[in-house]
Design a protein around this motif. Sequence first.
Motif, PDB file in Angstrom:
ATOM      1  N   TRP A   1       6.141 -12.597   4.822  1.00  0.00           N
ATOM      2  CA  TRP A   1       4.816 -13.182   4.593  1.00  0.00           C
ATOM      3  C   TRP A   1       3.839 -12.864   5.726  1.00  0.00           C
ATOM      4  CZ3 TRP A   1       2.785 -14.602   0.203  1.00  0.00           C
ATOM      5  CH2 TRP A   1       3.663 -14.733  -0.872  1.00  0.00           C
ATOM      6  N   ALA A   2       4.323 -12.712   6.927  1.00  0.00           N
ATOM      7  CA  ALA A   2       3.441 -12.283   8.030  1.00  0.00           C
ATOM      8  C   ALA A   2       2.928 -10.872   7.753  1.00  0.00           C
ATOM      9  CB  ALA A   2       4.173 -12.351   9.364  1.00  0.00           C
ATOM     10  N   ALA A   3       3.814  -9.987   7.301  1.00  0.00           N
ATOM     11  CA  ALA A   3       3.398  -8.615   6.965  1.00  0.00           C
ATOM     12  C   ALA A   3       2.410  -8.627   5.809  1.00  0.00           C
ATOM     13  CB  ALA A   3       4.619  -7.762   6.630  1.00  0.00           C
ATOM     14  N   LEU A   4       2.679  -9.450   4.788  1.00  0.00           N
ATOM     15  CA  LEU A   4       1.758  -9.521   3.646  1.00  0.00           C
ATOM     16  C   LEU A   4       0.402 -10.069   4.076  1.00  0.00           C
ATOM     17  CD1 LEU A   4       1.277  -9.119   0.630  1.00  0.00           C
ATOM     18  CD2 LEU A   4       2.182 -11.421   0.266  1.00  0.00           C
ATOM     19  N   SER A   5       0.400 -11.075   4.920  1.00  0.00           N
ATOM     20  CA  SER A   5      -0.860 -11.655   5.378  1.00  0.00           C
ATOM     21  C   SER A   5      -1.727 -10.630   6.101  1.00  0.00           C
ATOM     22  CB  SER A   5      -0.594 -12.864   6.287  1.00  0.00           C
ATOM     23  OG  SER A   5      -1.779 -13.595   6.502  1.00  0.00           O
ATOM     24  N   MET A   6      -1.075  -9.686   6.787  1.00  0.00           N
ATOM     25  CA  MET A   6      -1.816  -8.624   7.484  1.00  0.00           C
ATOM     26  C   MET A   6      -2.080  -7.426   6.562  1.00  0.00           C
ATOM     27  SD  MET A   6      -0.022  -8.601  11.240  1.00  0.00           S
ATOM     28  CE  MET A   6       1.641  -8.421  10.615  1.00  0.00           C
ATOM     29  N   ARG A   7      -1.582  -7.530   5.329  1.00  0.00           N
ATOM     30  CA  ARG A   7      -1.635  -6.414   4.375  1.00  0.00           C
ATOM     31  C   ARG A   7      -1.051  -5.150   5.014  1.00  0.00           C
ATOM     32  NH1 ARG A   7      -7.457  -7.191   1.419  1.00  0.00           N
ATOM     33  NH2 ARG A   7      -8.118  -7.972   3.433  1.00  0.00           N
ATOM     34  N   ASP A   8       0.068  -5.369   5.691  1.00  0.00           N
ATOM     35  CA  ASP A   8       0.829  -4.295   6.322  1.00  0.00           C
ATOM     36  C   ASP A   8       1.819  -3.780   5.278  1.00  0.00           C
ATOM     37  OD1 ASP A   8       2.571  -2.676   7.733  1.00  0.00           O
ATOM     38  OD2 ASP A   8       3.092  -4.188   9.231  1.00  0.00           O
ATOM     39  N   TRP A   9       1.366  -2.846   4.467  1.00  0.00           N
ATOM     40  CA  TRP A   9       2.137  -2.377   3.322  1.00  0.00           C
ATOM     41  C   TRP A   9       3.483  -1.785   3.742  1.00  0.00           C
ATOM     42  CZ3 TRP A   9      -0.234  -5.130   0.132  1.00  0.00           C
ATOM     43  CH2 TRP A   9      -1.628  -5.193   0.079  1.00  0.00           C
ATOM     44  N   ASP A  10       3.513  -0.998   4.815  1.00  0.00           N
ATOM     45  CA  ASP A  10       4.781  -0.440   5.284  1.00  0.00           C
ATOM     46  C   ASP A  10       5.683  -1.537   5.840  1.00  0.00           C
ATOM     47  OD1 ASP A  10       4.210   2.196   4.550  1.00  0.00           O
ATOM     48  OD2 ASP A  10       3.245   2.629   6.467  1.00  0.00           O
ATOM     49  N   GLY A  11       5.091  -2.505   6.500  1.00  0.00           N
ATOM     50  CA  GLY A  11       5.863  -3.622   7.032  1.00  0.00           C
ATOM     51  C   GLY A  11       6.535  -4.426   5.938  1.00  0.00           C
ATOM     52  N   ILE A  12       5.856  -4.624   4.820  1.00  0.00           N
ATOM     53  CA  ILE A  12       6.434  -5.359   3.692  1.00  0.00           C
ATOM     54  C   ILE A  12       7.699  -4.668   3.220  1.00  0.00           C
ATOM     55  CG2 ILE A  12       6.071  -5.961   1.262  1.00  0.00           C
ATOM     56  CD1 ILE A  12       3.039  -6.282   2.066  1.00  0.00           C
ATOM     57  N   LYS A  13       7.657  -3.347   3.145  1.00  0.00           N
ATOM     58  CA  LYS A  13       8.802  -2.571   2.657  1.00  0.00           C
ATOM     59  C   LYS A  13      10.052  -2.791   3.505  1.00  0.00           C
ATOM     60  CE  LYS A  13       5.942   1.128   0.764  1.00  0.00           C
ATOM     61  NZ  LYS A  13       5.677   2.591   0.820  1.00  0.00           N
ATOM     62  N   GLU A  14       9.870  -3.108   4.774  1.00  0.00           N
ATOM     63  CA  GLU A  14      11.005  -3.326   5.676  1.00  0.00           C
ATOM     64  C   GLU A  14      11.767  -4.610   5.343  1.00  0.00           C
ATOM     65  OE1 GLU A  14      12.078  -1.129   8.011  1.00  0.00           O
ATOM     66  OE2 GLU A  14      10.528   0.165   7.140  1.00  0.00           O
ATOM     67  N   PHE A  15      11.123  -5.531   4.644  1.00  0.00           N
ATOM     68  CA  PHE A  15      11.733  -6.839   4.378  1.00  0.00           C
ATOM     69  C   PHE A  15      12.365  -6.949   2.995  1.00  0.00           C
ATOM     70  CE2 PHE A  15       8.831  -7.787   7.853  1.00  0.00           C
ATOM     71  CZ  PHE A  15       9.639  -8.558   8.668  1.00  0.00           C
ATOM     72  N   VAL A  16      12.157  -5.970   2.122  1.00  0.00           N
ATOM     73  CA  VAL A  16      12.707  -6.047   0.774  1.00  0.00           C
ATOM     74  C   VAL A  16      13.778  -4.978   0.566  1.00  0.00           C
ATOM     75  CG1 VAL A  16      10.622  -7.101  -0.187  1.00  0.00           C
ATOM     76  CG2 VAL A  16      10.886  -4.626  -0.277  1.00  0.00           C
ATOM     77  N   SER A  17      14.781  -5.321  -0.219  1.00  0.00           N
ATOM     78  CA  SER A  17      15.875  -4.387  -0.491  1.00  0.00           C
ATOM     79  C   SER A  17      15.414  -3.288  -1.452  1.00  0.00           C
ATOM     80  CB  SER A  17      17.071  -5.128  -1.093  1.00  0.00           C
ATOM     81  OG  SER A  17      16.752  -5.599  -2.391  1.00  0.00           O
ATOM     82  N   ASP A  18      16.183  -2.231  -1.513  1.00  0.00           N
ATOM     83  CA  ASP A  18      15.841  -1.108  -2.386  1.00  0.00           C
ATOM     84  C   ASP A  18      15.785  -1.508  -3.853  1.00  0.00           C
ATOM     85  OD1 ASP A  18      15.633   0.580  -0.216  1.00  0.00           O
ATOM     86  OD2 ASP A  18      17.640   1.425  -0.455  1.00  0.00           O
ATOM     87  N   ASP A  19      16.529  -2.553  -4.230  1.00  0.00           N
ATOM     88  CA  ASP A  19      16.531  -2.992  -5.629  1.00  0.00           C
ATOM     89  C   ASP A  19      15.887  -4.372  -5.807  1.00  0.00           C
ATOM     90  OD1 ASP A  19      18.508  -4.446  -4.349  1.00  0.00           O
ATOM     91  OD2 ASP A  19      19.999  -4.179  -5.924  1.00  0.00           O
ATOM     92  N   CYS A  20      15.111  -4.808  -4.835  1.00  0.00           N
ATOM     93  CA  CYS A  20      14.430  -6.103  -4.909  1.00  0.00           C
ATOM     94  C   CYS A  20      13.546  -6.158  -6.154  1.00  0.00           C
ATOM     95  CB  CYS A  20      13.574  -6.326  -3.665  1.00  0.00           C
ATOM     96  SG  CYS A  20      12.666  -7.887  -3.668  1.00  0.00           S
ATOM     97  N   ILE A  21      13.567  -7.298  -6.817  1.00  0.00           N
ATOM     98  CA  ILE A  21      12.685  -7.539  -7.953  1.00  0.00           C
ATOM     99  C   ILE A  21      11.624  -8.542  -7.519  1.00  0.00           C
ATOM    100  CG2 ILE A  21      12.511  -8.521 -10.269  1.00  0.00           C
ATOM    101  CD1 ILE A  21      15.380  -7.484 -10.765  1.00  0.00           C
ATOM    102  N   TYR A  22      10.362  -8.188  -7.778  1.00  0.00           N
ATOM    103  CA  TYR A  22       9.226  -9.072  -7.510  1.00  0.00           C
ATOM    104  C   TYR A  22       8.555  -9.378  -8.840  1.00  0.00           C
ATOM    105  CZ  TYR A  22       4.439 -10.390  -6.425  1.00  0.00           C
ATOM    106  OH  TYR A  22       3.234 -11.045  -6.400  1.00  0.00           O
ATOM    107  N   VAL A  23       8.284 -10.660  -9.066  1.00  0.00           N
ATOM    108  CA  VAL A  23       7.610 -11.025 -10.316  1.00  0.00           C
ATOM    109  C   VAL A  23       6.671 -12.202 -10.099  1.00  0.00           C
ATOM    110  CG1 VAL A  23       9.524 -12.511 -11.090  1.00  0.00           C
ATOM    111  CG2 VAL A  23       7.962 -11.554 -12.776  1.00  0.00           C
ATOM    112  N   ASP A  24       5.475 -12.064 -10.651  1.00  0.00           N
ATOM    113  CA  ASP A  24       4.540 -13.187 -10.758  1.00  0.00           C
ATOM    114  C   ASP A  24       4.960 -13.955 -12.001  1.00  0.00           C
ATOM    115  OD1 ASP A  24       2.692 -13.004  -8.616  1.00  0.00           O
ATOM    116  OD2 ASP A  24       1.694 -11.326  -9.609  1.00  0.00           O
ATOM    117  N   MET A  25       5.494 -15.145 -11.839  1.00  0.00           N
ATOM    118  CA  MET A  25       6.051 -15.883 -12.965  1.00  0.00           C
ATOM    119  C   MET A  25       5.012 -16.227 -14.048  1.00  0.00           C
ATOM    120  SD  MET A  25       9.183 -15.630 -12.457  1.00  0.00           S
ATOM    121  CE  MET A  25       9.841 -16.687 -13.747  1.00  0.00           C
TER     122      MET A  25
END
Length: 160
Positions: free
Chosen positions: A24-48
């Motif tokens: 969330w710190a990376a997202l707050s800074m809109r650090d797109w590469d930083g976000i990638k460091e925190f999610v797995s290669d098969d991570c699923i993201y969904v807006d419910m």
Amino acid sequence: MSADNQTFPGQSTVSEESVVLGLWAALSMRDWDGIKEFVSDDCIYVDMPVGPTAAARGPDDIVKRLKIGLEPLADYVNHDGLLVANGQDVMYEHSETWTWPTGETAVLSFVTVHKVVDGKVTLWKDYWDFGGLASTAPANWMEQLAASDMSWMYDATGQI
């Protein structure tokens, strides 16, 4: 040393809570590469509110998905809130302020559910009020969303 602080073979010393807060710190800074460091290669993201048929899977597609909503904003702020962890499951109650270049501002309340495995987020589900955002956003916001690159879309039905 208490059992809570022990590290066993194959176990990460990084807490699930710190992974979520780092994301969330990376997202707050809109650090797109930083976000990638925190999610797995098969991570699923969904807006419910949109549902599992419009999920994103993997770091690159998750960032593509996030950019659709957040990159055009003049300002984006994540406001910390309650963080509750139960092993790999971490819930984060927080809010976000979205400000468009045309001056409209929305404050959105979120509850986000994460699953953290081996120091990476493997599941990320956002629960929020889509109608509240749509009623506050600029008049052409929905048109802009509809015209966005949707190559990230992944059908996660039955997986979340």
